[in-house]
Write an enzyme that holds these catalytic residues in place. Structure first.
Site, PDB file in Angstrom:
ATOM      1  CB  SER A  98      -9.120  -1.044  22.905  1.00  0.00           C
ATOM      2  OG  SER A  98      -9.782  -1.322  24.098  1.00  0.00           O
ATOM      3  CG  ASP A 238     -11.415  -4.298  26.600  1.00  0.00           C
ATOM      4  OD1 ASP A 238     -10.705  -5.054  27.602  1.00  0.00           O
ATOM      5  OD2 ASP A 238     -10.846  -3.205  26.051  1.00  0.00           O
ATOM      6  CG  ASP A 240      -7.121  -4.054  24.806  1.00  0.00           C
ATOM      7  OD1 ASP A 240      -8.190  -4.021  25.131  1.00  0.00           O
ATOM      8  OD2 ASP A 240      -6.356  -3.458  24.833  1.00  0.00           O
ATOM      9  CG  ASP A 242      -7.730  -2.303  28.246  1.00  0.00           C
ATOM     10  OD1 ASP A 242      -8.819  -2.774  27.801  1.00  0.00           O
ATOM     11  OD2 ASP A 242      -7.095  -1.201  27.957  1.00  0.00           O
TER      12      ASP A 242
HETATM   13 MG    MG Z   1      -9.333  -2.447  25.790  1.00  0.00          MG
END
Ligand code: MG
Length: 450
Positions: A98, A238, A240, A242
């Site tokens: 992440s 961020d 990844d 999400d």
């Molecule tokens: Mg994330």
């Protein structure tokens, strides 16, 4: 027998090559296959240097146990989750840490409904990994490379965009922080005709542009370029993809709970009575908007999986977190930064107003967060002591102790899930009220940790 914990609040994470290596990846794949026999497994990864080797490890573990594997390559977490939901008898693993620094990596493990697995399945996987015992398979699974995963995800996301010409008048600066969201948000908004300026827009696992977490202190360049370019909006993701944090046309980085409240306000206008889910540490602005628009607000423990699973369970319309997580059920009830961007753009064009003006229309509150050091083993005892001390005043035991101070504000004291400390959150209508509440409760917390 209880296996040692591998999963944190959001999947398995650690130092790549040290805690998170090929051997662990192989065992994660093997354990997941043992839990989901015969399921088709979708695997994907973020842009970290260590991700390809870990993807090979997970894929090998899955194939060795007889599961077929669809390799999605570079992809965002919400895109992988969406594809899992829409592929029958499938589950998935995302290789990502992440927003953590580049030397980290990890796994987010996705159940067949496209949402990260629950606590009890995490524990089953931990036990399997710990015992090193797998389902035997005489025949390995088959592996295929799926090239068009992102494309079908984006086609679906596009159906949530209000079909309005005004989108072509928008100038938007997007800072994907060298993360995989480069494959989604800028692509979609360019396709729709918006004037998009990208910064930190080359996917690079060393995150050379900025720290991967979209916090105000990391978004100085985005703020400056929004101002210099006289853009209407800045969007930061961020690593990844999400989460999304927004910058208004004045270059101000807006807190995630205020942009959540704005989206909530807009959606509840069209869906009166709908349910909204948010963790217990979110600003009162979200509950005020819920009561104003006759929405039903539900509070959860802190953590995106809690919000996601609750949105799905109670059939909520929207979920959201103060860190820039938006869960939009008509698409898929997971945290999705690209969907968040779409909902903000929709709100701006529908109301024909700047982001700062729209946010100015929301009620204002002040919040402070404090950290009180507390040894790992002493956290539960401290919370217990506080519960005893505050008996009769507690309004919620959901996650730590929360006391609502009628009309004035609230205070929440909870144990950090990841660090040796207790967190105090205080929110009120004025700064001096915040200070008063903090002055009253901080000594109690200090006493409880000693
Ligand atoms: Mg994330």
């Amino acid at each position: 027998m209880k296996a040692p914990r591998l999963f944190g609040t959001n999947g398995i994470r650690g130092l790549a090559g040290k805690e998170i290596d090929f051997a662990l990846a192989f065992r994660v794949g093997s354990a997941f296959a043992t839990l989901f026999p015969r399921y088709k497994m979708l695997v994907g990864m973020d842009g970290r240097i260590s991700s390809p080797v870990l993807l090979e490890g997970v894929a090998a573990g899955l194939l060795a146990r007889g599961n077929d594997v669809e390799d999605l390559g570079l992809i965002t977490t919400p895109a992988l989750e969406y594809l899992v939901k829409n592929t029958s008898s499938s589950a998935g693993v995302m290789i990502t840490a992440s927003h953590n620094p580049p030397e980290y990596n990890g796994f987010k493990v996705v159940d067949s409904d496209g949402i990260e697995i629950n606590r009890s399945k995490e524990e089953k996987m931990e036990l399997l990994i710990h015992r090193d015992k797998w389902r035997a398979s005489r025949q390995p699974g088959q592996r295929v490379r799926k090239e068009d995963g992102i494309k079908s995800y984006l086609e679906k996301v596009e159906t949530h965009v209000l079909p309005r010409d005004e989108i072509r008048d928008l100038k938007i600066v997007i800072d994907t922080g060298n993360g995989v969201a480069e494959l989604t948000t800028p692509r979609l908004l360019r396709k729709l005709g918006a004037h998009v300026i990208g910064i930190n827009d080359a996917i690079d696992g060393k995150f050379p542009g900025r720290n991967s977490e979209p916090r105000p202190e990391n978004l100085g360049a985005l703020s400056r370029i929004v101002r210099e370019e006289k853009a209407d909006l800045g969007i930061a993701h961020d690593g990844d993809g999400d989460r999304a944090i927004f910058v208004d046309e004045k270059g101000i980085v807006q807190p995630g709970d205020r942009t959540l409240a704005l989206i909530e306000d807009e959606l509840l206008r069209d869906h009166p009575g709908a349910r909204v889910v948010t963790p217990i540490n979110t600003s009162m602005v979200v509950s005020e908007i819920a009561s104003k628009r006759k929405g039903k607000l539900m509070l959860t423990k802190v953590g995106s999986i809690e919000v996601s699973r609750t949105v799905a369970k109670v059939g909520a319309l929207l979920g959201g977190e103060e860190n820039g997580g938006i869960f939009y059920a008509p698409h898929h009830p997971v945290r999705d930064g690209t969907i968040a961007a779409v909902l903000i753009v929709n709100t701006m064009i529908k109301n024909g107003r700047s982001l700062s003006k729209l946010l100015d229309g929301l009620p204002k509150f002040y919040m402070v967060k404090e950290k009180i050091p507390c040894k790992e083993g002493a956290k539960n005892r401290a919370i217990k002591a506080l519960k005893a001390r505050l008996k009769g005043r507690i309004s919620s035991n959901l996650d730590g102790v929360r006391v609502d101070l009628d009309g004035r504000g609230w205070v929440l004291i909870r144990a950090s899930g990841t660090e040796p400390l207790l967190r105090i959150y205080v929110e009120a209508k004025t700064e001096s009220q915040v200070q008063e509440i903090l002055d009253e409760f901080r000594p109690l917390v200090l006493k409880a940790v000693t």
